[in-house]
Write a protein that holds these residues in place. Structure first.
Motif: not given
Length: 527
Positions: A178-179, A182, A227-228, A230-232, A234
């Motif tokens: 996730c980092n 980002r 998880a990806l 969710e970060v997508s 973001e």
């Protein structure tokens, strides 16, 4: 970027190269169609819904699918496939589902037989219904990916930035992935635990103890994909997930990737043979099935030609990369993969001490780009000539990134200054991403302005490599691909067709072989 005439490739030479690749591949495809493997049978039962593991075994957890396939083979062989004996037993014993059947199998309460007549027809029909349910889940995942890409958006530019995570702990992998997203990564590859490709089973559940990587399991796939997703949202772009459909469980991992919406999977026609000493016939049988699954799932495959250049010289062996790309292309097309899912591999591995090394790298990269204009090529960073001098390494990675921009690569694996020397720190990854971002931003659409001289070094080198590739393909056709592999033609590794790991898991199909999964895959993704 006009790719058709930049290298002045002779259209007839290119066409001849593809004809030769098809001719070399034909006997292997015929061989693959005539055989099944324990991994193909396990993958088929996974599509039918079997999950979980026998946790009571004294040697450790044993997946139920392994328990069932091994017992079927012991009782009546796998020449007719696994589904007829399994679904016949399911009906005869009145089990509610495949898990109940597996538990009874482990307890020694089931004797498997190959049914005939009406009983065989009933078993095949029931199996097709169950397997079709698994296929529909894969189809829904493909449609969901398309919706998410449309809703969230794709990366604003190519090449996509591809970054590796490899902690051994899926929970820590999620944090790093996730980092990385980002920080600009478009594709996250979760490296498998060392040695998993040689395990003839897929572990169950979430794992936290991998070695130099994290075990590929269905639950780990699910956790990372969630998880990806969710970060997508973001970061405002769909972040793709990669894992490895290779090794002794290639078909199973392909199925699990489809069931959990992975987007890319490593899948090469010869990597497992050459670099993991897996039996060649086992590899080609498993690969054909796995690629059919990838085609159904809309998963981009990444091939492994870059590995040849870690064992062979990147200048002298450049043509073997081209030959492998052409073979990978043909095997992929035969299995139903279109060009847009064909992430052929190549690498930036020429010794930087050589004069004109960068010009040769450009020639090789342009050759791949022009031979396969519609393929999402995966361009690999320097590793072989990394020395531990981090400043030199960072500069080499910058040159690699520039070559990727100039030659229109599709997927750029992020090179790190400590690559192949130590496991990179998070700070190394951050600097590596900054390097990529700088080059992509500064160079922009520089490819539009880049034209090698018509009679210059780059054009001549690319045509030389293509000519050498055609010469090698002619020899491969004359000798046979399996013989060429045995002679060390690719990556200097000699692998005989009757040797290697997993050879005992290959079975010749009987005339009455039944596998509804293969039938559904042959029929296409619209069924």
């Amino acid at each position: 970027m006009s790719r058709e005439t930049m290298l002045d490739l002779d259209a007839e030479v290119v066409a001849r190269a593809r004809r030769l690749a098809a001719e070399a591949a034909l006997p292997v495809v015929t061989l693959a169609k005539a055989h099944t493997t324990v991994a193909v049978e396990r993958a088929t039962l996974r599509l039918a819904g079997i999950t979980g593991a026998d946790t009571t075994h004294r040697a450790g957890d044993v997946p139920w699918v392994n328990r069932v396939v091994d017992t079927v083979r012991e009782h009546c062989g796998l020449e007719h496939g696994s589904v007829l004996p399994v679904f016949h037993a399911l009906r005869e014993h009145g089990f509610g589902d495949l898990t109940e059947l597996a538990e009874a199998t482990a307890a020694g309460q089931v004797t498997f037989t190959v049914p005939t007549g009406k009983a065989a027809e009933r078993a095949a029909k029931t199996a097709r219904v169950a397997i079709a349910k698994g296929m529909r889940r894969i189809d829904r995942n493909r449609a969901q990916r398309a919706k998410l890409v449309d809703r969230i958006g794709d990366p604003a530019q190519r090449p996509w930035i591809y970054l590796i995570v490899a902690t051994g702990d899926i929970d820590e992998d999620v944090v790093q992935a996730c980092n990385a997203a980002r920080a600009g990564a478009d594709v996250i590859a979760v490296i498998r635990s060392t040695g998993q490709s040689l395990l003839d089973y897929v572990p169950e559940g979430a794992t936290h103890h991998g070695f130099a990587g994290t075990y590929a399991t269905q639950e780990n796939f699910r956790i990372m994909r969630a998880a990806l997703d969710e970060v997508s949202k973001e970061v405002g772009r769909y972040v793709r997930l990669t894992n490895y459909a290779s090794g002794l469980c290639m078909p199973e991992i392909a199925v699990l990737g489809g069931l959990e919406r992975l987007d890319m999977m490593l899948n090469d026609c010869m990597y497992g043979i050459l670099f993991r000493d897996i039996n060649p016939i086992r590899t080609f049988v498993d690969q054909r099935f796995s690629r059919q699954v990838h085609a159904r799932a809309g998963i981009i495959i990444n091939t492994g030609e870059d590995n040849y250049l870690t064992t062979a010289d990147a200048v002298e062996a450049a043509h073997t990369v081209t030959v492998s790309q052409l073979l990978n292309e043909h095997f992929a097309h035969e299995a139903g993969l279109p060009d847009e899912l064909l992430g052929l591999g190549h690498a930036f591995e020429i010794n930087p001490e050589l004069p004109d090394s960068f010009r040769m790298e450009l020639a090789h990269a342009l050759l791949a780009r022009e031979l396969f204009p519609d393929a999402p090529l995966k361009w690999m960073p320097p590793t072989k000539h990394m020395t531990g001098d981090v400043f030199r390494g960072h500069l080499l990675d910058g040159f690699f990134n520039l070559a990727g921009v100039l030659t229109g690569q599709s997927i750029l694996l992020v090179g790190m200054m400590t690559e192949a020397v130590v496991t990179p720190w998070l700070s190394d990854r951050d600097l590596a991403l900054a390097n990529v971002r700088y080059v992509l931003n500064a160079a922009g659409r520089l490819a539009e302005d880049f034209r090698p001289a018509p009679d210059g070094f780059i054009v001549k080198r690319a045509n030389q490599v293509l000519g050498e590739a055609v010469d090698l393909l002619e020899r491969v056709v004359d000798d046979g691909l399996l013989t060429a592999i045995a002679q060390g033609t690719f990556g200097l590794m000699k692998r005989p067709p009757d040797g290697g790991k997993g050879a005992d898991g290959v079975i010749v199909k009987a005339d009455g072989y039944v596998n509804p999964a293969s039938d559904l895959l042959d029929e296409g993704s619209d069924r």
